[in-house]
Structures are given as C-alpha cells and as structure tokens.
Motif scaffolding. Structure first.
Motif, PDB file in Angstrom:
ATOM      1  N   HIS A 291       0.820  -1.206   0.000  1.00 31.88           N
ATOM      2  CA  HIS A 291       0.000   0.000   0.000  1.00 31.88           C
ATOM      3  C   HIS A 291       0.858   1.261   0.000  1.00 31.88           C
ATOM      4  O   HIS A 291       0.531   2.249  -0.684  1.00 31.88           O
ATOM      5  CB  HIS A 291      -0.936   0.010   1.216  1.00 31.88           C
ATOM      6  N   GLU A 292       1.959   1.202   0.725  1.00 28.72           N
ATOM      7  CA  GLU A 292       2.884   2.339   0.785  1.00 28.72           C
ATOM      8  C   GLU A 292       3.489   2.630  -0.591  1.00 28.72           C
ATOM      9  O   GLU A 292       3.579   3.778  -1.025  1.00 28.72           O
ATOM     10  CB  GLU A 292       3.985   2.041   1.808  1.00 28.72           C
TER      11      GLU A 292
ATOM     12  N   TYR B 265       3.672   5.647  -5.840  1.00 27.78           N
ATOM     13  CA  TYR B 265       3.533   5.651  -7.299  1.00 27.78           C
ATOM     14  C   TYR B 265       2.427   6.624  -7.732  1.00 27.78           C
ATOM     15  O   TYR B 265       2.543   7.307  -8.750  1.00 27.78           O
ATOM     16  CB  TYR B 265       3.224   4.242  -7.812  1.00 27.78           C
ATOM     17  N   GLU B 266       1.337   6.671  -6.966  1.00 27.56           N
ATOM     18  CA  GLU B 266       0.254   7.609  -7.262  1.00 27.56           C
ATOM     19  C   GLU B 266       0.768   9.048  -7.237  1.00 27.56           C
ATOM     20  O   GLU B 266       0.440   9.871  -8.101  1.00 27.56           O
ATOM     21  CB  GLU B 266      -0.878   7.474  -6.234  1.00 27.56           C
ATOM     22  N   SER B 267       1.572   9.337  -6.212  1.00 24.89           N
ATOM     23  CA  SER B 267       2.127  10.695  -6.052  1.00 24.89           C
ATOM     24  C   SER B 267       3.045  11.054  -7.216  1.00 24.89           C
ATOM     25  O   SER B 267       2.971  12.148  -7.775  1.00 24.89           O
ATOM     26  CB  SER B 267       2.887  10.769  -4.727  1.00 24.89           C
ATOM     27  N   ILE B 268       3.909  10.080  -7.617  1.00 22.05           N
ATOM     28  CA  ILE B 268       4.822  10.300  -8.741  1.00 22.05           C
ATOM     29  C   ILE B 268       4.018  10.527 -10.029  1.00 22.05           C
ATOM     30  O   ILE B 268       4.315  11.401 -10.848  1.00 22.05           O
ATOM     31  CB  ILE B 268       5.788   9.107  -8.910  1.00 22.05           C
ATOM     32  N   LYS B 269       2.988   9.724 -10.204  1.00 19.61           N
ATOM     33  CA  LYS B 269       2.128   9.827 -11.395  1.00 19.61           C
ATOM     34  C   LYS B 269       1.508  11.223 -11.489  1.00 19.61           C
ATOM     35  O   LYS B 269       1.490  11.854 -12.568  1.00 19.61           O
ATOM     36  CB  LYS B 269       1.044   8.744 -11.328  1.00 19.61           C
ATOM     37  N   GLN B 270       1.017  11.722 -10.352  1.00 19.60           N
ATOM     38  CA  GLN B 270       0.399  13.058 -10.329  1.00 19.60           C
ATOM     39  C   GLN B 270       1.416  14.137 -10.654  1.00 19.60           C
ATOM     40  O   GLN B 270       1.133  15.097 -11.395  1.00 19.60           O
ATOM     41  CB  GLN B 270      -0.253  13.311  -8.968  1.00 19.60           C
TER      42      GLN B 270
END
Length: 433
Positions: free
Chosen positions: A419-420, A425-430
């Motif tokens: 989950h971490e 990855y979500e943050s990098i994608k944004q």
C-alpha cells in the motif's frame, strides 16, 4: 519407492528436526528426530561431500518400511542392508560419466543403491580410500566395467594389496585430503556445516583484499590436494608394480575442490548478507542460527536481523529497510565505514556493471533482476527465501525467509509495504501529469 515423499534437501525442513551423527538405528530411534542424513550418491567428487539429502526415518523408518510392505509385502525388497545404516562408510555414485570418485561419510547416514557404500574396519578405511581414488583402481575398473556403471560387485572384485610399510603414510595423506575437501565443501552455504562466508575469515578492511586472501588460500588447498593425489598414485603404482603402465600425474580437472571465482564468490557474499539480514546467520556466531523453532533477536547484536522478515526489492529506495540499504549496512559493519565506497565499487564491478552505471545502481539492478534466479539455482530449485512479486514489470517485490513465515506475514506485506508503494507511485504519477 517414493523419493518425493520421503526425501528432502536438508535446508527444506526445520534444522532441529534433523538427527545428526547417530551411531546406529537405536541411537536414531532414541533421538526422536524425524529426518536423518541420506547418502544419495551425487556428482563426481572425491574424498568428502555430496551431503545434501535427508530422509524421513522417524520411528526407525516406520513410514518408509510400511510403504514398502504395502507395495511388495516385505520392506526388504527395496530397503537393503538396514544393519549397516548409520555406520561410517566409503561411498561412490553407481553411475559415472567418466572417472569414478570415492568419498568418506562419517557416522549418521542412511544410504541407497545410488549411494553405494563400503564398510570396513577403521584401521584400513583411509588406506582403502586412498587405493580406490588412485589411478591403479581406476585402471582396473575401466577393464572390469567399461560401461561406467559401477555395481557393488565390481568394487568388491578389486584386488587390494595392503602394504603395512606404507599404511601410516597413506593414512596421513588421505586424512589431509578429506580435511581439504571438507573445508571446501563447508565453505558454501548449502553445506550443513557452513559457518560463515569464507571471505570473512580473513582480516581485511576491503572486500578486494579479503577476496585475494581467499583466492590464495583456495589455490594452496587445490595444489596440496593435487600433490596428495599424485603421492598416493606413486605409492600404489609402486605397490602394484605398474611403473611401466601408469604415471602418477593428476589433471587439474580431476581435482574436486574449488578455486576462487570472483563473480561467484561475491554473489555468495551477497547471499550471506541476505541470510544475516533475514536471521538465518549472524555475525556474532558461526553456523546456522535460525531454521525453525523459537526466534531469538538477541543473537544478532553486530548486525540486526530484519524485524518483520520482509525485505523489499524495489526499483527505487522507498524504504529504509529495503534490501539494498540493508546490504550497504552489512558491508559497512563487516568491513569499515571508511572503505564503504571502495567496497561497493568492487562488488558492483564483480557482479557486472553497465557503462555509466553507479555502484548502487548496479547492485540494485542485480537484486531486482538476478539475485533470486541465483538463489533458486544455488538451492537446486528449492529456495529458502521466497519472492513475492507484482509480475514481470517488477514494480513491487519482496523476499521473506520461509522458516520465519507466520500467519501475519502476508497481511504485513500488503499493509506495510504494498500500500505504501502504491501511494508513492500515485504521487509520482500526479507529479508527472
């Protein structure tokens, strides 16, 4: 009659369940152990080694004997020479691809038809082993069995001349040969008697210097064993009067101990570091520290074992306890902080660094792409560290040590690591968007 059911490689089971060094069947029965060392022949190796298998011989082999009785109405059709179980022996592999090799097995082994065994009074055991590994016996065996399939009858028919004048000399040379071969066998972590990585047995600040010392030691051992075998050949050629037929020289490829190999030995050093990280080994004690039973964190003072038995292997350094960070810490503890950069450079070059790649990038790439392949190969497709991976893109991977696996391991991998990583990855994608 069913190897998959009754046999294991020794590192597959809890170590405390293995009965080591039993003198006879009664001793084995009283030990209350389930697994016992098993001589299954193996590849071409002289003097000592091929000690990898164990057999379920619990309760005097009750399950094995009952299964044979069910198949054949009698256990002794397939289970032979039970009276000789657990005795010290000389052994060879029944089928050979060339020269035949004989080895010494100490007390405590069960054996089968592939690990044919000779039982002899201790007074003559070394003398007989020296003769069997000499060119004289090899030459006779080529004549007796040109098919390279060596049955007990072939070995029994060898004409043994005992020369009491040379008995003590042969005894000393054979003892030395067994010791050299045992030291070599035990320098790899797939041996039950492995203590610590051989490079850590030398005083040094750098991995390069330790490797050079190991290389020198291994070369000395190799040359000594070769000299020993040539000396035994000379003695037995003289005893049998075959000076016009045979020469004592031994080819390097027939000497069955290892020389140092940079890439192999550095990769095995990395493997030992992972073993210390997961608690299998400890820098504070020699030998196997944990392989089942009660885990004791206090035995890992110099370099702590990973607390949760989960080692992330990721494309980037997202966790403080990821496998690359733990390896860097291990190198710093085992050698010195001052020489850390030099040591990491040496490791990266040894395992194969790409052009313009930093040492850390090379080490991370090895862990991500090749470490587990090497581990599976080393442990003969029976790995003791298990890889959890998201798939071929390798976005998420982690290792656990199977002997420390418990009912919370999977949920911790998911909540504490997966989950971490997904969040990162979500943050990098944004950011990229």
């Amino acid at each position: 009659s069913d190897n998959n059911r009754f046999l294991r490689l020794w590192f597959e089971v809890k170590y405390e369940a293995i009965g080591i060094g039993c003198k006879n069947s009664e001793d084995a029965l009283n030990s209350m152990k389930k697994w016992f060392p098993y001589n299954k022949g193996g590849y071409f190796r002289k003097w000592y080694g091929n000690n990898e298998f164990i057999i379920n011989y619990e309760n005097d082999g009750y399950e094995v004997k009952e299964y044979a009785r069910k198949l054949y109405n009698t256990p002794t059709r397939t289970i032979k020479s039970i009276s000789e179980y657990f005795k010290p022996s000389l052994s060879w592999s029944k089928i050979s691809s060339g020269n035949i090799a004989f080895r010494f097995y100490p007390a405590g082994y069960v054996f089968d038809v592939a690990g044919c065994s000779i039982f002899v009074e201790n007074k003559y055991m070394n003398y007989m082993l020296g003769f069997l590994n000499s060119k004289v016996s090899q030459q006779i065996l080529f004549a007796i069995s040109p098919t390279l399939n060596y049955e007990a009858g072939h070995i029994a028919s060898l004409p043994l001349i005992i020369d009491n004048h040379d008995l003590n000399i042969v005894d000393d040379v054979v003892n030395n040969s067994i010791n050299i071969s045992r030291t070599d066998w035990n320098s790899f972590e797939t041996s039950r008697d492995f203590e610590r990585h051989p490079m850590l047995k030398f005083n040094s600040d750098t991995i390069e210097s330790a490797f050079k010392q190991l290389e020198s030691f291994a070369k000395e051992q190799f040359n000594q064993l070769k000299e020993n075998e040539e000396e035994l050949n000379r003695i037995f050629i003289d005893i049998y009067g075959l000076q016009d037929e045979l020469t004592p020289e031994v080819a390097d490829e027939d000497v069955t101990v290892s020389k140092a190999e940079l890439e192999r030995d550095i990769k095995s050093f990395i493997s030992y570091a992972v073993g210390c990280t997961l608690g299998r080994y400890s820098l504070d004690e020699d030998g196997l520290i944990y392989a089942g039973g009660e885990f004791d964190p206090s035995r890992y003072k110099s370099f702590s074992a990973d607390e949760d038995n989960i080692l992330p292997i990721l494309p980037g350094a997202y966790f403080e306890d990821d496998i690359v960070n733990r390896f860097i810490k291990f190198v710093e503890v085992t050698y010195s902080a001052e020489m850390l950069e030099e040591n990491l450079q040496f490791v990266a070059d040894a395992i194969g660094r790409k052009k313009n790649e930093t040492a850390l990038e090379a080490i991370r790439r090895y862990f991500l792409n090749n470490f587990y392949k090497d581990h599976v190969q080393t442990y003969k497709k029976h790995p003791i560290y298990w890889l959890f991976t998201s798939g071929k893109e390798k976005a998420f991977n982690c290792l656990i040590y199977m002997h420390r696996y418990d009912k919370t391991t999977l949920s911790r991998i998911r909540t504490d690591y997966l989950h971490e990583v997904q969040t990162r990855y979500e943050s990098i994608k944004q950011d990229l968007q």
